[in-house]
Design an enzyme around this catalytic site. Structure first.
Site, PDB file in Angstrom:
ATOM      1  N   GLY A   1       0.797  -1.239   0.000  1.00  0.00           N
ATOM      2  CA  GLY A   1       0.000   0.000   0.000  1.00  0.00           C
ATOM      3  C   GLY A   1       0.821   1.276   0.000  1.00  0.00           C
ATOM      4  O   GLY A   1       0.371   2.304   0.488  1.00  0.00           O
TER       5      GLY A   1
ATOM      6  N   ASP B   1       1.143  -0.996 -13.600  1.00  0.00           N
ATOM      7  CA  ASP B   1       1.862  -1.738 -12.555  1.00  0.00           C
ATOM      8  C   ASP B   1       2.107  -3.180 -13.023  1.00  0.00           C
ATOM      9  O   ASP B   1       3.241  -3.654 -13.045  1.00  0.00           O
ATOM     10  CB  ASP B   1       1.057  -1.775 -11.247  1.00  0.00           C
ATOM     11  CG  ASP B   1       0.996  -0.423 -10.559  1.00  0.00           C
ATOM     12  OD1 ASP B   1       1.325   0.586 -11.203  1.00  0.00           O
ATOM     13  OD2 ASP B   1       0.616  -0.375  -9.370  1.00  0.00           O
TER      14      ASP B   1
HETATM   15  C1  MEV Z   1      -0.389   3.358  -9.463  1.00  0.00           C
HETATM   16  O1  MEV Z   1       0.881   2.736  -9.382  1.00  0.00           O
HETATM   17  C2  MEV Z   1      -0.418   4.288 -10.640  1.00  0.00           C
HETATM   18  C3  MEV Z   1      -1.733   5.028 -10.836  1.00  0.00           C
HETATM   19  O2  MEV Z   1      -1.563   5.807 -12.031  1.00  0.00           O
HETATM   20  C4  MEV Z   1      -2.903   4.085 -10.989  1.00  0.00           C
HETATM   21  C5  MEV Z   1      -2.866   3.283 -12.285  1.00  0.00           C
HETATM   22  O3  MEV Z   1      -2.225   3.694 -13.243  1.00  0.00           O
HETATM   23  O4  MEV Z   1      -3.517   2.227 -12.303  1.00  0.00           O
HETATM   24  C6  MEV Z   1      -2.017   5.997  -9.701  1.00  0.00           C
END
Ligand code: MEV
Length: 331
Positions: free
Chosen positions: A108, A157
């Site tokens: 998180g 991710d």
């Molecule tokens: C999370 O690592 C990156 C965000 O841009 C969310 C996403 O792209 O899914 C905040």
């Protein structure tokens, strides 16, 4: 016994804006999650995470339908869904298996712990079930869990973690893998406060949905900035890449996803000689990263620590997800 291993990720430029159609630049780094699959009792799937202190058994036949019964095992829900999906792909309804997850990636805080776990688990299960998955197949299945955890993920991710190395990513397009550069040195600073990516992404998305003009303008400059960052990375111009990372942090501040703690660590890293620094991931707490010369890493890490953060010196991971040969060591 089969062990799947997947790295963590950092976003060099473009988080949040990537959800709204802009390109982003991300890198896989050498903190790992490991999923171990062993044969288990016939007809039973057992899932455990020693770190989270949770263990639960499900009848294999019902794995796609049994809901979480207690708060304690709700942390396993995304994994239950994922295991169910892979078993469905394999046409297995009665097999017995034990899945154990261990991870070096703090949860998180923007380093892709849930995506990494999903990817290492999918790889290990697919190998165990002789599914002959390619990376593309692993990514497709692992995205099921990401959707459960983050509601509307861009996919950056899971893609970065699956393929490894440095990726220029845009929703709906095949990610472009850039040539890795081992001269690139990254220090991660963790503020220690965890937060929900889903909530932060939803807050920004609501403003985009109502046509917030300021946000639209920022979104477009962020896209431009990433294109320049890709160019700087290709030219190995780390001074320029660092400047762009700082400019990206400013944009993230403007959309309200930074915090005082993150800003403090960014400033500390810059004063200690980083090329550039910014929050990484969804923000609202979690981690920042600093791009540094290899010889400045320790000084930057010390500056992060003396300003209340935990520092990690990381290297690029160029392999992405893999089945581990060495089943004892985390690396
Ligand atoms: C999370 O690592 C990156 C965000 O841009 C969310 C996403 O792209 O899914 C905040």
């Amino acid at each position: 016994m089969i062990v799947g291993q997947a790295p963590a990720k950092v976003i060099l430029t473009g988080e949040h804006f990537v959800v709204h159609g802009q390109p982003a630049l991300a890198a896989a780094v050498n903190l790992y999650s490991k999923a171990t699959v062993r044969p288990g009792v016939y007809g039973i799937v057992q899932i455990s995470s020693p770190e989270l202190g949770v263990k639960r058994s499900y009848p294999t036949r019902l794995i796609n339908t049994v809901p979480s019964s207690t708060h304690d095992d709700s942390a396993l829900e995304p994994l239950r869904l994922l295991v169910g999906k892979v078993l469905e792909e394999a046409g297995e309804t009665d097999i017995g298996l034990d899945l154990e997850i261990i991870s070096q990636i703090p949860v998180g805080v923007g380093l892709g712990s849930s995506a990494s776990t999903a990817v290492s688990t999918t790889a290990a299960l697919a190998e165990f079930l002789n599914l002959h998955f390619e990376k593309n197949d692993i990514l497709k299945i692992a995205s099921v869990q990401e959707k459960h955890v983050h509601k509307k993920p861009s996919g950056i991710d899971a893609s970065t973690i699956t393929y490894g190395g440095v990726l220029c990513f845009r929703v709906g397009e095949q990610p472009i893998r850039l040539q890795s550069n081992d001269q690139m040195s990254i220090v991660i600073g963790n503020t220690g406060s965890s937060r929900s990516t889903g909530v932060l992404v939803t807050n920004v998305s609501k403003r985009v949905a109502v046509g917030d003009k300021e946000l639209t303008r920022i979104n477009e400059s962020a896209g431009n900035l990433t294109l320049q960052a890709v160019q700087a990375y290709k030219e190995r111009d780390f001074d320029r890449l660092g400047q762009l990372m700082c400019a990206n942090h400013e944009l993230l501040m403007q959309i309200g996803v930074s915090t005082t703690e993150l800003d403090t660590l960014v400033e500390a890293a810059m004063s200690a000689g980083a090329f550039g620094a910014k929050l990484t991931g969804a923000g609202g707490g979690g981690c920042m990263i600093a791009l540094s010369r290899p010889e400045d890493r320790t000084r930057i890490a010390d500056a992060i620590s003396s300003n209340g953060g935990s520092a990690y010196l990381v290297e690029l991971d160029t392999l992405g997800v893999r089945i581990c040969e060495d089943q004892t060591d985390m690396h």
